[in-house]
Design a protein around this motif. Structure first.
Motif, PDB file in Angstrom:
ATOM      1  N   ARG A  75      62.107  34.678   7.404  1.00 14.85           N
ATOM      2  CA  ARG A  75      62.574  35.924   6.799  1.00 14.85           C
ATOM      3  C   ARG A  75      63.765  35.670   5.860  1.00 14.85           C
ATOM      4  O   ARG A  75      63.827  36.220   4.763  1.00 14.85           O
ATOM      5  N   TYR A 126      57.762  40.227   5.292  1.00 10.30           N
ATOM      6  CA  TYR A 126      58.479  40.753   6.470  1.00 10.30           C
ATOM      7  C   TYR A 126      58.984  42.181   6.254  1.00 10.30           C
ATOM      8  O   TYR A 126      60.003  42.574   6.799  1.00 10.30           O
ATOM      9  N   HIS A 135      53.943  36.473   7.865  1.00  8.60           N
ATOM     10  CA  HIS A 135      54.814  36.514   6.686  1.00  8.60           C
ATOM     11  C   HIS A 135      54.583  37.723   5.784  1.00  8.60           C
ATOM     12  O   HIS A 135      55.464  38.120   5.037  1.00  8.60           O
TER      13      HIS A 135
END
Length: 332
Positions: free
Chosen positions: A305, A116, A238
């Motif tokens: 995250r 992230y 991701h």
């Protein structure tokens, strides 16, 4: 005696002719004195956008150099795995490669893969094409690898046979990851059971149940037809992964400034071509995967995250806190 002399003369002439043929063949294979030859390897199939981008590079270089530089393209791991091709570039046995496995020489190149780190493609491109992209790649010069552009791998997503709507759905899931430490660390942080293996082994591993899930950009998922053996495409986003393009430093130093400029410019133009091509095609690929029966899940990324903060702390220790913080400041 004369008969023996005649035989020896005949054999000598035959040997000389063989040598001339071999030299002529070699000359044609590697180029004449007036032509500079670049052998460029990559691991994607001919149907993949990566291959089209490398062909674009070839077209640009040959056009800009008016044929004085020729590019031979070797797709689909014809010259070995990504790691093997990169090693060949360090020895100048291969002149160029587009690959992901550079962290075997300096792990700091993988800093862009922090989970992230980027929120958009444009944000990633701005960082990669700027001063940070150059500085992160500089240590690779010690191993004879000069990164001249960043092609696109894109944002990575999880495919599985169960829906992934939160990190809890990944707990204990046996998921194939690339053989990269940051990928393994990210999925450990999610609570999954990451299982590194070569990409070429992945389809069969999913088919046989050796692993339950995998993660890749949409283009790779589509090209590899993972929809045939996986029910869900979970848009986790991701990691963003660039695809560094490197040229042999030994070879680079044999080039004139004009040739270096042609190769540099062409590589950057081909990189942008690759990025835009993938962006244009991604929606169509996603649509086709859904039509083929794959269910698309778009989970809220915030919970994912939060789970990755431990990865940042770990890699600040590994890469250096100032190094990571400088990149975070640029991204912010």
């Amino acid at each position: 005696m004369k008969a023996i002399q005649k035989i020896m003369i005949f054999l000598t002439a035959g040997l000389a002719l063989s040598i001339l043929v071999a030299l002529f063949s070699t000359s044609n294979a590697v180029g004449s004195e007036d032509v500079t030859l670049i052998r460029f390897g990559h691991g994607a199939a001919e149907s993949n956008e990566r291959h089209l981008a490398v062909l674009k590079f070839k077209e640009l270089v040959e056009e800009k150099s008016q044929g004085e530089i020729k590019v031979q393209v070797y797709p689909n791991e014809q010259l070995g795995s990504e790691a093997e091709m990169i090693e060949s570039v360090t020895f100048n046995d291969l002149q160029m490669v587009a690959a992901s496995a550079f962290s075997q020489y300096d792990q700091r190149i993988s800093v862009f893969e922090l989970p992230y780190l980027f929120d958009s493609y444009e944000e990633a491109w701005s960082v990669l094409d700027g001063e940070i992209g150059q500085k992160v790649a500089e240590p690779l010069l010690e191993d004879g690898l000069r990164v001249i552009a960043y092609f696109e791998n894109g944002f990575r997503h999880v495919t599985s046979n169960v829906p992934i709507e939160s990190p809890d759905d990944l707990k204990g899931l046996k998921i194939r990851t690339p053989e990269f430490p940051l990928s393994v660390s990210t999925f450990k942080a999610f609570g999954a059971n990451p299982t590194p293996m070569a990409f070429g082994e992945l389809y069969m591993a999913l088919q046989q149940g050796t692993v339950d899930a995998q993660e890749n950009p949409i283009a790779n998922i589509y090209a590899s037809k993972f929809n045939e053996i996986q029910d869900y495409l979970n848009l986790t986003r991701h990691q963003y992964m660039p695809l560094p393009v490197a040229i042999s430093e030994e070879f680079w130093q044999t080039l004139t400034p004009k040739e270096q400029d042609i190769i540099n410019t062409s590589a950057r133009e081909a990189a942008q071509f690759h990025r835009e091509l993938l962006r244009e095609n991604e929606e169509a690929m996603l649509d086709e995967l859904q039509k083929a029966g794959m269910k698309v899940i778009d989970p809220d990324s915030e919970a994912f995250r939060e789970k990755t903060q431990s990865v940042y702390e770990s890699y600040k220790n590994k890469f250096g806190e100032d190094f990571v913080n400088n990149i975070l400041r640029v991204v912010e």
